[in-house]
Design a protein around this motif. Structure first.
Motif, PDB file in Angstrom:
ATOM      1  N   VAL A   1     -27.170 100.161  -4.159  1.00  0.00           N
ATOM      2  CA  VAL A   1     -28.079  99.911  -3.034  1.00  0.00           C
ATOM      3  C   VAL A   1     -27.328  99.201  -1.909  1.00  0.00           C
ATOM      4  N   ILE A   2     -26.535  98.176  -2.286  1.00  0.00           N
ATOM      5  CA  ILE A   2     -25.788  97.431  -1.260  1.00  0.00           C
ATOM      6  C   ILE A   2     -24.816  98.358  -0.539  1.00  0.00           C
ATOM      7  N   SER A   3     -24.100  99.199  -1.302  1.00  0.00           N
ATOM      8  CA  SER A   3     -23.137 100.114  -0.673  1.00  0.00           C
ATOM      9  C   SER A   3     -23.850 101.085   0.250  1.00  0.00           C
ATOM     10  N   PHE A   4     -25.041 101.544  -0.192  1.00  0.00           N
ATOM     11  CA  PHE A   4     -25.788 102.487   0.626  1.00  0.00           C
ATOM     12  C   PHE A   4     -26.185 101.835   1.965  1.00  0.00           C
TER      13      PHE A   4
ATOM     14  N   SER B   1     -23.164 101.506   4.075  1.00  0.00           N
ATOM     15  CA  SER B   1     -22.685 102.758   4.663  1.00  0.00           C
ATOM     16  C   SER B   1     -23.545 103.147   5.864  1.00  0.00           C
ATOM     17  N   ARG B   2     -24.838 102.849   5.794  1.00  0.00           N
ATOM     18  CA  ARG B   2     -25.696 103.115   6.948  1.00  0.00           C
ATOM     19  C   ARG B   2     -25.288 102.247   8.131  1.00  0.00           C
TER      20      ARG B   2
ATOM     21  N   SER C   1     -17.157 104.136   2.632  1.00  0.00           N
ATOM     22  CA  SER C   1     -17.673 102.791   2.878  1.00  0.00           C
ATOM     23  C   SER C   1     -17.535 101.921   1.632  1.00  0.00           C
ATOM     24  N   ILE C   2     -17.607 102.548   0.437  1.00  0.00           N
ATOM     25  CA  ILE C   2     -17.405 101.741  -0.777  1.00  0.00           C
ATOM     26  C   ILE C   2     -15.976 101.222  -0.819  1.00  0.00           C
TER      27      ILE C   2
END
Lengths: 470, 551
Positions: free
Chosen positions: A172-175, A178-179, A188-189
């Motif tokens: 969730v944090i990576s998502f 990335s946004r 982004s990860i």
């Protein structure tokens, strides 16, 4: 409604404090000169890691401060009836540990009681045996053989749960990240975890991983075994240690709220107005400082106890009485501990009042009150924050010492001090009951260690002398 | 052969987030018996250059390449242990601050003889004898007694002499003096400069003199190097430099120095031509003084004992009278400790007045209290010396400027107030978005502009300027002085300009009052005081000022 909320006085104060904290964060976000040093705290991996650990403790304390009376099941009437028992949200999560009470002492992860008991045999004779526990490892057919395998399996299950939670959390944090940076997920990860990231993301990820694993494993294993054994009346020691977190955090924070207004007002006034105001305040804190703190605390706790026994009708339950005593302990600790900060602030105000911007404000006819509020106070806030961070761990330890000599919190309240106090007798037993002391020690040690580490980082970030030498 | 030859020296300072090239490719030579001056404004890298020579850099700084050859041996190849003997015997340093360079708990004699006993294995008696000679050589009047004293018992000038004595103890080949007179008064400065010059001639040392003061440079230097942004932009002999500076930056520096010849002109900044100042100062018809100070006395009580009995008074200001006329500038001149700042602060009633009268446009100022005093405060404002401590670091610039308007009810409408702040910022030459920034984002000169804008916000008729430019570099000083002149021409304010800097006074003042030990010794028209001083002290003061002669 399945429950009736109960708000104890300390709960209310604790929530007010939490709200103030949130307000401060919102306030500081918009003001660059306040948020700058705090960003420095988060950028240091020590600061970020200790903050994660401390917020875990803090959230447990918050969960444990949401109290309610559960609804009684047997009520057949339309009118809902509620139990007199006061529970917290944390208790709901830890129901197995709270309710699975054994007869008496048992060692950590044991399946049998610690001492032999006379048990009637089938042939009618009496024999001394170690009886099986009612709950701990009760699901095992043959504990001597199966226990180890069973525990390993449970631990693996716990780690598995933890891994799932951790992965979902960081996905969730990576998502979200990335946004924000507008890159593909994989890119982004790799950027999020790269070493040139501004904040120590890797350290935070590892810390959250460890914490989630510990929580999950202890939840899974704890519902079949007693992780830290049981105490004299068969209560789960791990549960007690967790419940003590609220007491520790409350003592550390509420005392600060009591102390801060007094220390800030008197310190600023003494330094700013000087003359007779300064004399009066100085005499006040010199006098207070020369009375032994323990004596004052003992006297006031005694007073509260006498008051409570004379006015029993005012208190509905044991929990409320214990709560009042906790509150008074915070109050009296606050009253005895404001002098140090007051002295520091007085000295700082001495220095500040000679600053030219204060003289400029005087030349503009700004009132003394406004000068104090707008020019003096914001400029010594770093000292206040550093002192609060440093004092916190001291207060948690003070609680343990005071409870040990029986002038701390109510014996019915779960606290590390009470656990250590009980352990005093247990240590003299044979075989030694070491787990109460160990559990209290481990939980308190981790809290105090990370509070001290955090205080160090805060001091480095906020202290102008340290900041200036970079 | 040159005594000291520095070639392509580069030094960088590594901070956590960036690297600063403090010294870039610097080369110069110093010969026996020569005084070489390194001149530059703050941040130009002149001190870091000096520290690099003696290898006394702070941990964060590193010499990246270059050579420092002393008698043909490269100092940069020495080990730290060898370097210690070099520092003790061949290269010595004198620092700016004589107050902090001496250990306060060790007697003077022991501090000087310490290194002799250590390095030269002298006996205690021999060391003390040497020490006495040295102290005599640097001109201490009672050397024998001074040796048994602690640093706090001596004045700033005497302490700087002792620092020189320590530096000379080992007969160095090269003496590096880093702003040795900046913290001293002009009369003391003159003595110290004379002493340095004399000792250098006797001992045939090479002297590297680091300073920002061009007047001092002209007095002492044989050759000059001008530094900017870590580079040497021009090296020339003193004579050439002052008659025909080559580099535009050198010309700029020289033009920015205020002097009596530039009265009525703007000081040139960045090479632009000096333009005539707008002379249409609004004159009030009657020639009554705006501010009249009559026999002002300010005494600070000295209290002792548990009952805080007043045992004596420090007579900081003892009988000062002065008049300030509309649209004029009165300079109050004096050395540190003469009470000039006390006068300024008393006029704006920041200090209690012991005795005397003060009137503003005929209204009494001394008896004012409470609301009446607050109402009067908008007429008299003050700008302080240190632009770093006179702005609250926790307030936005807009709020700082607005504060006076709010508390003195100059403008009660928030929208109009915002507009007024924008106009003020424009007036002092700062961008309008400065309003939403914090003071630490501005340089010293910009901060002083903010201070001026803050004072202007309440529309004062008199501004007390308490050494407003003494913390600034000469080119920034020129900007601030121009601004003050422009504002006076536009708004017709009067300035009481408190300063110790005679070049600023000669440029700016219409009238001069000279203060000495709490009283005014001479008062009169600026030109006549400067050119025909009457009082002994004024003569001494003017003689001590290093004057810049441009050919």
């Amino acid at each position: 409604m399945p429950f009736q909320p109960v708000i104890l006085i300390t709960d209310a104060l604790f929530f007010i404090l939490t709200a103030l904290l949130v307000v401060f964060i919102l306030f500081a976000r918009k003001r660059e000169h306040i948020s700058r040093p705090w960003k420095k705290v988060f950028k240091r991996s020590t600061g970020a890691v200790s903050l994660v650990v401390l917020s875990t403790y803090y959230s447990i304390a918050v969960l444990d401060s949401m109290h309610f009376n559960p609804r009684l099941e047997n009520a057949s009437t339309e009118q809902a009836t509620y139990s007199n028992e006061i529970l917290s949200v944390l208790d709901v999560f830890m129901t197995p540990m709270r309710t699975q009470v054994e007869k008496t002492f048992s060692a950590p992860l044991a399946t049998h009681l610690l001492s032999k008991v006379m048990v009637p045999q089938e042939d009618g004779s009496m024999q001394q045996v170690y009886p099986r526990l009612k709950y701990g490892g009760a699901h095992l057919e043959n504990p001597d053989q199966d226990k180890l395998v069973d525990i390993v399996l449970l631990v693996v299950r716990g780690i598995l749960y933890a891994a799932i939670v951790w992965l979902v959390m960081w996905a969730v944090i990576s998502f979200i990240y990335s946004r924000k940076v507008k890159l593909t997920i994989s890119k982004s990860i790799s950027k999020l975890f790269s070493s040139d990231q501004e904040y120590p993301v890797c350290a935070i990820a590892i810390t959250t991983g460890i914490i989630i694993t510990i929580v999950s494993v202890s939840m899974v294993v704890g519902s079949y075994y007693h992780l830290f054994g049981t105490d004299k009346v068969g209560q789960d020691v791990f549960y007690q240690a967790i419940k003590s977190i609220r007491t520790g955090i409350l003592i550390g924070t509420l005392t600060t709220i009591v102390m801060l207004p007094v220390a800030i007002t008197l310190g600023a006034m003494a330094g700013f107005f000087r003359g007779w105001v300064d004399d009066v305040i100085q005499y006040l804190y010199t006098t207070l400082n020369s009375i032994p703190g323990v004596l004052l605390i003992a006297a006031s706790i005694l007073l509260v106890q006498i008051y409570m026994s004379n006015n029993e009708e005012n208190f509905n339950s044991l929990v409320e009485r214990a709560d009042i005593r906790l509150l008074f302990l915070c109050l009296i600790l606050g009253i005895t501990s404001w002098t140090g900060l007051c002295r520091l602030l007085r000295a700082e105000t001495f220095k500040l009042r000679e600053m030219e911007y204060i003289q400029a404000a005087t030349a503009f006819g700004v009132t003394k009150f406004r000068i104090l509020v707008r020019h003096v106070m914001p400029n010594f806030m770093h000292i206040v924050l550093i002192t609060v961070a440093l004092d916190f761990s001291g207060l948690v330890l003070a609680e343990a010492v005071l409870s040990y000599i029986n002038i701390g919190v109510d014996p019915a309240t779960n606290s590390w001090g009470n656990m250590i106090n009980q352990a005093r007798l247990e240590m003299a037993r044979d075989p030694v009951v070491w787990w109460s002391l160990t559990a209290a020690f481990v939980f308190m040690f981790i809290l105090v260690l990370f509070a001290n580490l955090f205080a160090d980082v805060v001091r480095d970030a906020l202290d102008p002398r340290v900041a200036g030498s970079e | 052969m040159a005594l000291l030859k520095v070639s392509n020296l580069s030094t960088e300072i590594r901070l956590t987030d960036r690297t600063i090239n403090a010294v870039k490719d610097v080369s110069f030579e110093v010969n026996h018996g020569e005084t070489f001056a390194l001149v530059g404004e703050s941040g130009s890298g002149k001190s870091i250059t000096a520290l690099s020579l003696a290898r006394l850099l702070p941990d964060a700084a590193k010499i990246t390449h270059g050579q420092v050859r002393l008698n043909d041996a490269n100092l940069l190849n020495y080990t730290e242990k060898d370097m210690r003997t070099v520092r003790g015997s061949k290269v010595s340093m004198i620092f700016q601050e004589p107050m902090t360079s001496l250990n306060p708990v060790v007697k003077i004699g022991d501090q000087i003889s310490e290194s002799m006993i250590h390095h030269e294995q002298l006996s205690k008696q021999a060391a003390r004898a040497r020490c006495l000679d040295l102290l005599n050589a640097v001109g201490l009047p009672d050397a024998k007694r001074n040796m048994g004293e602690y640093p706090h018992q001596l004045s700033g000038g005497m302490r700087q002499r002792i620092m020189i004595a320590i530096a000379l103890a080992a007969n160095p080949d090269v003496l590096i003096a880093d702003e040795p007179t900046t913290a001293l008064d002009v009369t003391i400065q003159a003595q110290v400069l004379e002493l340095l010059k004399k000792l250098q001639e006797e001992l045939k040392m090479g002297l590297i003199f680091i300073t920002h003061d061009l007047g001092v440079v002209q007095q002492v230097a044989d050759r000059i190097a001008v530094m900017r942004y870590g580079e040497i932009v021009e090296t020339a002999s003193s004579k050439e430099f002052f008659s025909a500076p080559q580099h535009p930056y050198s010309q700029q520096l020289l033009n920015a120095v205020p002097s009596i010849h530039k009265r009525g002109q703007r000081l040139s900044i960045n090479g632009e031509d000096a333009t005539q100042l707008n002379k249409n100062i609004k004159q009030t018809p009657d020639n009554l003084p705006l501010l009249d100070v009559d026999h002002l006395k300010v005494h600070f009580p000295i209290r002792k004992g548990i009952f805080k009995r007043v045992v004596d008074h420090v007579k900081a200001v003892n009988d000062v009278s002065l008049q300030l006329y509309p649209g004029k500038t009165l300079a109050l001149v004096g050395e540190s400790g003469c009470g000039k700042t006390t006068v300024g602060k008393s006029i704006v009633r920041l200090l209690e007045i012991t005795q005397g009268d003060m009137t503003f446009q005929g209204h009494d100022l001394v008896q004012l209290k409470g609301e009446e005093l607050r109402a009067r405060r908008s007429d008299l404002q003050i700008v302080f010396q240190d632009p770093y401590s006179s702005l609250n670091p926790r307030m936005l610039v807009g709020d700082i400027i607005e504060e006076g308007m709010i508390s003195l009810s100059v403008e009660n409408n928030p929208q109009k107030r915002k507009q007024a702040v924008t106009e003020l910022l424009q007036q002092v030459g700062l961008p309008a978005d400065s309003m939403d920034r914090y003071p630490h984002e501005f340089s010293g000169g910009q901060r002083q502009r903010i201070c001026i804008a803050r004072a202007l916000a309440v529309k004062p008729k008199v501004i007390i300027c308490d050494e407003p430019t003494s913390a600034l570099d000469v080119s920034v000083q020129a900007q601030v002085l121009n601004l003050l002149k422009d504002l006076q021409a536009q708004l017709g304010m009067s300035y009481l300009f408190i300063t110790h800097d005679m070049s600023v006074v000669s440029y700016l003042a219409d009238e001069i009052a000279v203060m000495y030990q709490g009283g005014i010794v001479e008062h009169g028209d600026a030109i006549s005081v400067l050119q025909e001083p009457q009082h002994e002290y004024t003569k001494k003061l003017l003689a001590a000022v290093p004057k810049l002669h441009l050919h």
